[in-house]
Enzyme design. Structure first.
Site, PDB file in Angstrom:
ATOM      1  N   GLU A  50     -28.831   9.555 -20.156  1.00 20.29           N
ATOM      2  CA  GLU A  50     -27.663   8.895 -20.776  1.00 20.29           C
ATOM      3  C   GLU A  50     -27.186   7.712 -20.249  1.00 20.29           C
ATOM      4  OE1 GLU A  50     -24.569  12.063 -20.361  1.00 20.29           O
ATOM      5  OE2 GLU A  50     -26.073  13.530 -20.958  1.00 20.29           O
ATOM      6  N   ASN A  51     -27.841   7.353 -19.205  1.00 20.10           N
ATOM      7  CA  ASN A  51     -27.299   6.180 -18.406  1.00 20.10           C
ATOM      8  C   ASN A  51     -28.298   5.030 -18.170  1.00 20.10           C
ATOM      9  OD1 ASN A  51     -24.605   6.964 -17.406  1.00 20.10           O
ATOM     10  ND2 ASN A  51     -25.646   8.674 -16.508  1.00 20.10           N
TER      11      ASN A  51
ATOM     12  N   GLY B 173     -33.695  17.359 -12.285  1.00 16.60           N
ATOM     13  CA  GLY B 173     -34.633  18.030 -13.125  1.00 16.60           C
ATOM     14  C   GLY B 173     -34.741  17.466 -14.298  1.00 16.60           C
TER      15      GLY B 173
ATOM     16  N   GLU C 107     -23.525  21.559 -21.298  1.00 14.45           N
ATOM     17  CA  GLU C 107     -24.185  23.094 -21.397  1.00 14.45           C
ATOM     18  C   GLU C 107     -22.766  24.128 -21.312  1.00 14.45           C
ATOM     19  OE1 GLU C 107     -27.813  23.015 -18.627  1.00 14.45           O
ATOM     20  OE2 GLU C 107     -26.994  21.176 -18.331  1.00 14.45           O
TER      21      GLU C 107
ATOM     22  N   ARG D 279     -39.619  17.295  -7.745  1.00 16.27           N
ATOM     23  CA  ARG D 279     -40.715  18.328  -8.432  1.00 16.27           C
ATOM     24  C   ARG D 279     -41.931  17.402  -8.768  1.00 16.27           C
ATOM     25  NH1 ARG D 279     -36.530  21.353 -11.519  1.00 16.27           N
ATOM     26  NH2 ARG D 279     -35.522  22.797 -10.124  1.00 16.27           N
TER      27      ARG D 279
ATOM     28  N   LYS E 159     -19.388  27.095 -10.518  1.00 13.64           N
ATOM     29  CA  LYS E 159     -18.793  25.745 -11.449  1.00 13.64           C
ATOM     30  C   LYS E 159     -18.117  26.697 -12.556  1.00 13.64           C
ATOM     31  CE  LYS E 159     -22.467  22.644 -11.074  1.00 13.64           C
ATOM     32  NZ  LYS E 159     -23.541  22.024 -11.823  1.00 13.64           N
TER      33      LYS E 159
ATOM     34  N   PHE F 186     -32.817   8.275  -9.023  1.00  8.21           N
ATOM     35  CA  PHE F 186     -33.536   7.310  -9.876  1.00  8.21           C
ATOM     36  C   PHE F 186     -32.765   6.069  -9.526  1.00  8.21           C
ATOM     37  CE2 PHE F 186     -35.266  11.007 -11.782  1.00  8.21           C
ATOM     38  CZ  PHE F 186     -36.655  10.493 -11.912  1.00  8.21           C
ATOM     39  N   ARG F 187     -31.472   5.936  -9.334  1.00  8.18           N
ATOM     40  CA  ARG F 187     -30.939   4.585  -9.109  1.00  8.18           C
ATOM     41  C   ARG F 187     -31.270   4.066  -7.828  1.00  8.18           C
ATOM     42  NH1 ARG F 187     -25.185   7.453 -10.341  1.00  8.18           N
ATOM     43  NH2 ARG F 187     -26.324   8.810  -8.889  1.00  8.18           N
TER      44      ARG F 187
HETATM   45  P1  ADP Z   1     -28.962  17.242 -12.525  1.00  5.18           P
HETATM   46  O1  ADP Z   1     -27.941  17.802 -13.302  1.00  5.18           O
HETATM   47  O2  ADP Z   1     -30.426  17.644 -12.697  1.00  5.18           O
HETATM   48  O3  ADP Z   1     -28.649  17.387 -11.016  1.00  5.18           O
HETATM   49  P2  ADP Z   1     -28.199  14.824 -13.574  1.00  5.18           P
HETATM   50  O4  ADP Z   1     -28.382  15.104 -15.132  1.00  5.18           O
HETATM   51  O5  ADP Z   1     -26.865  14.845 -13.081  1.00  5.18           O
HETATM   52  O6  ADP Z   1     -29.196  15.786 -12.687  1.00  5.18           O
HETATM   53  O7  ADP Z   1     -28.830  13.298 -13.347  1.00  5.18           O
HETATM   54  C1  ADP Z   1     -28.875  12.961 -12.037  1.00  5.18           C
HETATM   55  C2  ADP Z   1     -29.772  11.489 -12.131  1.00  5.18           C
HETATM   56  O8  ADP Z   1     -29.307  10.759 -13.035  1.00  5.18           O
HETATM   57  C3  ADP Z   1     -29.953  10.918 -10.728  1.00  5.18           C
HETATM   58  O9  ADP Z   1     -31.507  10.600  -9.984  1.00  5.18           O
HETATM   59  C4  ADP Z   1     -29.195   9.651 -11.101  1.00  5.18           C
HETATM   60  O10 ADP Z   1     -29.797   8.706 -10.138  1.00  5.18           O
HETATM   61  C5  ADP Z   1     -29.583   9.397 -12.482  1.00  5.18           C
HETATM   62  N1  ADP Z   1     -28.808   8.208 -12.985  1.00  5.18           N
HETATM   63  C6  ADP Z   1     -27.458   8.472 -13.175  1.00  5.18           C
HETATM   64  N2  ADP Z   1     -27.091   7.171 -13.583  1.00  5.18           N
HETATM   65  C7  ADP Z   1     -28.238   6.496 -13.663  1.00  5.18           C
HETATM   66  C8  ADP Z   1     -28.456   4.939 -14.035  1.00  5.18           C
HETATM   67  N3  ADP Z   1     -27.517   4.322 -14.629  1.00  5.18           N
HETATM   68  N4  ADP Z   1     -29.762   4.451 -13.869  1.00  5.18           N
HETATM   69  C9  ADP Z   1     -30.634   5.386 -13.620  1.00  5.18           C
HETATM   70  N5  ADP Z   1     -30.550   6.742 -13.256  1.00  5.18           N
HETATM   71  C10 ADP Z   1     -29.386   7.115 -13.310  1.00  5.18           C
END
Ligand code: ADP
Length: 398
Positions: A335-336, A212, A385, A241, A14, A285-286
């Site tokens: 964040e979401n 993670g 990051e 994990r 990336k 998680f969604r």
């Molecule tokens: P990584 O960088 O460790 O791969 P991210 O920080 O991108 O992970 O986070 C990905 C996770 O955030 C996913 O499991 C996704 O389902 C979750 N996520 C994103 N939007 C939402 C939301 N609105 N509600 C719940 N979980 C969310």
């Protein structure tokens, strides 16, 4: 001044080119399937259309060459030539016991990255390849290593030593290191600024909740404890994990299922977490939330357990710091997911934490989500990051 940020995985790369005058992203992109058939570069110049370039990338070296071509392309490029790039900042997973602060790469630094291959078997070799590819593509430019373990290196001995025979620390450097370091550093710093907290003494807990996930406690930006350990497996329940577990579980599964330790560790890393707990619904998680809404009991338990463990860590870290001034949520879930944030904070009434539902109805942007009379400031701070790495790089080359 323009800084190129590189984050190499075993088969991916990336990148972001950042203009440090205003910290804007000039272009970013991703090389996928490096060393595998069907490799592809996706390049996104700011304000222009995304470009996809399908081309063989047998090594990280060829990937970097393609990135350089994309950045200088007369159509979708953003610079005339590589002279415009002042330095390259690399995310490096593991600096072992040797390095915590970011550093300009020289032969000694490369030696340490190599010596830490055992500690970061998937990432450190790729990180070194990325550095060497940049050295070849842009001779003479400074490359800076920013360690993902760097932030956790400030932990005191009582927090980083495992209660195992001391000889293993001496012989193999087995200790707790912590990961997501650039994110915890960035978010704790931004939380102090955004929350108007005392930069020297603020007690901040950062919950980095993504696929993670990890929690950190820091005082004045200096890490006191963090939930990941020798590897990212320790701590919270994550997408795949297990997080904290009685190590005897490993032996038990080995004996019952005729598996070896490596196979069971693979299960704990890749098939556990909310994916495993939900009976295989998803690591996302969604999807887990959707399954819970449809009445899936295992998905409900997985979500509750995830939230419960975050809340327990916040309690533990508040004790470790004898107080907490601010709690900051970040990464995909942090964040979401307003419901998740609220559920975690519902355990924290004893600390005087009060969430303002209206303020908490926010996604992906800096916000204070606690009520005016909350004893602890609760915030949403989007992580970045790449920008953290670019800032570290700038500080060293300026
Ligand atoms: P990584 O960088 O460790 O791969 P991210 O920080 O991108 O992970 O986070 C990905 C996770 O955030 C996913 O499991 C996704 O389902 C979750 N996520 C994103 N939007 C939402 C939301 N609105 N509600 C719940 N979980 C969310």
């Amino acid at each position: 001044m323009k800084i190129l940020v590189i984050n190499c995985g075993s088969s991916s790369l990336k990148y972001q080119l950042i203009d440090m005058d205003d910290e804007s992203v000039i272009a970013k992109g991703l090389c996928e399937r490096i060393g595998i058939a069907g490799s592809k570069l996706t390049h996104q110049p700011a304000g222009k259309d995304k470009v996809e370039i399908e081309k063989d990338m047998p090594t990280h070296q060829t990937a970097i060459e393609l990135v350089m071509e994309a950045l200088q392309d007369p159509g979708h490029g953003v610079i005339k030539n590589t002279d415009e790039i002042s330095a390259i900042g690399h995310r490096v997973l593991h600096g072992g016991k040797v390095y915590s602060d970011s550093i300009i790469v020289n032969d000694d630094v490369k030696k340490v990255i190599r010596e830490c291959f055992d500690l970061g078997p998937l990432h450190n070799p790729a990180n070194l390849m990325g550095i060497e590819a940049c050295e070849a593509a842009m001779p003479g430019k400074p490359n800076v290593a920013v360690w993902d373990t760097g932030f956790g290196m400030a932990m005191p001995e009582k927090a980083y030593m495992y209660a195992i025979p001391h000889e293993y620390y001496e012989k193999y450097s087995i200790r707790r290191y912590g990961f997501h370091g650039t994110s915890h550093m960035f978010v704790s710093g931004e939380a102090i600024k955004f929350g108007g907290l005392d930069p020297k003494n603020a007690k901040v807990i950062v919950c980095h909740l993504g696929n993670g996930a990890s929690v950190s406690a820091s005082i004045g930006g200096k890490c006191v404890d963090t939930s990941m350990g020798l590897t990212p497996l320790e701590g919270l329940i994550m997408g795949t994990r297990s997080g904290d577990i009685d190590p005897a579980v490993v032996q038990f599964i080995c004996n019952k299922e005729g598996k070896d330790v490596n196979e069971v560790l693979n299960i704990l890393n890749k098939k556990s977490g909310v994916l495993g707990m939900s009976g295989g619904v998803s690591s996302d998680f969604r999807d887990i939330e959707a399954a819970k809404k449809e009445g899936n009991h295992l998905a409900e338990v997985a979500l509750e357990a995830f939230i419960y463990r975050v809340a327990k860590y916040i309690g533990a870290y508040t004790a470790a710091m004898n107080g907490v001034d601010a709690i900051a949520f970040t990464a995909g879930v942090g964040e979401n997911d307003k419901v998740g944030r609220k559920a975690i904070c519902s355990y924290l009434g004893y600390l005087g934490v009060k969430i303002d539902d209206e303020a908490n109805d926010v996604r992906g942007k800096k916000a204070v989500i606690s009520a005016a009379d909350s004893k602890v400031k609760v915030m949403l701070i989007p992580t970045n990051e790449e920008l953290a790495i670019a800032r570290e790089t700038l500080a060293l080359v300026q």
